[in-house]
Design an enzyme around this catalytic site. Structure first.
Site, mmCIF file in Angstrom:
data_model
loop_
_atom_site.group_PDB
_atom_site.id
_atom_site.type_symbol
_atom_site.label_atom_id
_atom_site.label_comp_id
_atom_site.label_asym_id
_atom_site.label_seq_id
_atom_site.Cartn_x
_atom_site.Cartn_y
_atom_site.Cartn_z
ATOM 1 N N GLU B 187 0.798 -1.286 0.178
ATOM 2 C CA GLU B 187 -0.110 0.079 -0.077
ATOM 3 C C GLU B 187 0.793 1.079 -0.020
ATOM 4 O O GLU B 187 1.362 1.883 1.049
ATOM 5 C CB GLU B 187 -0.960 -0.161 1.199
ATOM 6 N N LYS B 224 -2.786 -1.862 -2.732
ATOM 7 C CA LYS B 224 -3.843 -1.096 -2.484
ATOM 8 C C LYS B 224 -3.276 0.619 -2.698
ATOM 9 O O LYS B 224 -2.275 0.751 -2.329
ATOM 10 C CB LYS B 224 -3.924 -1.281 -0.846
#
Lengths: 99, 307
Positions: B187, B224
């Site tokens: 992420e 993400k």
């Protein structure tokens, strides 16, 4: 003083005054309060202040983003965890921090 | 570990992987870490004077979490995955470890948040702090039935040097996590308020593509990423054979704006790291509680499948 010398003197004085005025206005145009140098300084200040404004507006956007993500109806858990660690110095019992 | 349990775990992993790859729905975030629990409890209607010790605070937090997980609307049909904090993974629900309960009872794939906060900003990025105990944490996660992990770092500007560093770190730790048989969610969040967001997203996409191509064959990761500016900005990542799923984080966009933007990103599903406590309260009846939670879940679900 004969009549011929008087007009020559008058012309000299006239030219002298015009010349002095010319020098004055030239000097004022370059060095004066509203002169070229002053304009350059003002423009440089203008650019610097614009940069500063953009930077401050950027900081406002970041703070608004954070405020929003830590507000009551939008609690972002990742940011909350990040701020808890950064601001509150949160460390779990089984963690150790390398600085 | 007996052969049958090993076989069961392999079958569960395969089913979980399939749910992540093809599931329609979103990934929820379930938890708070220590420093932020009072805030979440207050949102849930429990004032600070209603508990007197930290243990009591965490117990109340756990009850709220268990109530959300046990609610009928919280299941794998719409919530395909849940990201747990470490403390939640260590807890139980009805005597069953939380991660195991999530999968066996609710068909929700459990992930574990493994990062320990962010380092100081440098080159317009904030890398993750070192994680010396990552191997031990991953081993514990495997034993508790965790399917994958999630780790977050932040991009604050279109700086090629910084973006390369952030992707390097994410993939390096990702490989370490893969070695434990866990599915890493990488992420690198792009801050939505930066002026050069679109440019940063281009740099990020290209850097991730380069790292994906360098991964060994048969390896898969999850990503993400902040909902991007351009339409289908990350389609090349969504279609990449080494990417199991690309999930989107809203990063501060309002729900409507996030939904509208997500709808322009084919193949991306939502992963809301927002507390699901919005509108929920300890004083509500179970029926009211389930009704509000169902509406919240449905709202986020609709956004996820709109893309």
């Amino acid at each position: 003083m004969s009549s011929e010398t008087r007009p020559a003197l008058g012309l000299f004085l006239y030219c002298g005054v015009i010349f002095m005025l010319g020098i004055y206005f030239t000097f004022a145009a370059v060095q004066g309060e509203y002169g070229l140098f002053r304009r350059a300084v003002v423009e440089a200040d203008n650019i610097q202040l614009r940069h500063q404004l953009a930077e401050l507006e950027g900081q406002i956007l970041v703070m608004e983003n954070r405020t929003r993500r830590l507000s009551d109806d939008y609690l972002d858990l990742d940011l909350l965890d990040q701020q808890a660690r950064d601001v509150l110095g949160l460390v779990r019992g089984d963690e150790f921090v390398l600085r | 570990m007996t052969d049958t349990t090993q076989a069961e775990m392999v079958r569960a992993d395969a089913a979980q992987a399939e749910q992540m790859r093809s599931g329609d729905g979103f990934i929820a975030a379930l938890d708070q870490s220590g420093g932020s629990t009072p805030k979440a409890l207050k949102l849930y209607g429990i004032e600070e004077d209603e508990y007197s010790s930290e243990e009591e605070m965490f117990s109340l937090m756990h009850q709220m979490r268990a109530r959300i997980i046990k609610s009928p609307s919280f299941n794998g049909e719409k919530v395909i995955g849940a990201i747990l904090f470490e403390r939640t993974m260590d807890g139980d629900i009805d005597g069953i470890p939380t991660a195991e309960y999530l999968w066996t009872k609710k068909q929700v794939v459990p992930f574990l948040k493994v990062d320990k906060g962010l380092a100081d900003p440098e080159d317009d990025v904030k890398l993750m702090k070192p994680m010396p105990d990552l191997d031990a944490l991953c081993a514990r996660g495997v034993s508790k039935g965790i399917f994958g992990t999630k780790m977050r770092s932040v991009v604050d500007g279109a700086n090629p040097v910084g973006i390369k560093k952030i992707v390097d770190q994410q993939f390096e730790l990702g490989m370490q996590i893969l070695s434990h048989g866990l599915m890493p969610i990488l992420e690198p969040e792009v801050t939505i308020s930066i002026p050069d967001k679109a440019e940063a997203e281009d740099l990020l996409r290209d850097e991730i593509l380069a790292h994906l191509d360098a991964l060994p064959e048969g390896t898969e990761v999850m990503l993400k990423l902040t909902i991007p500016e351009k339409v289908n900005q990350y389609k090349a990542l969504v279609d990449h054979p080494k990417v199991m799923k690309v999930v989107a984080l809203s990063g501060g966009y309002s729900r409507d704006e996030a939904n509208a933007r997500l709808a322009t990103q084919t193949g991306m599903i939502a992963s809301f790291s927002r507390a699901m406590t919005q509108g929920l309260s300890a004083k509500q009846s179970d029926a009211d509680f389930d009704k509000v939670l169902a509406e919240t879940i449905d709202g986020i679900y609709q956004a996820s499948v709109a893309g």
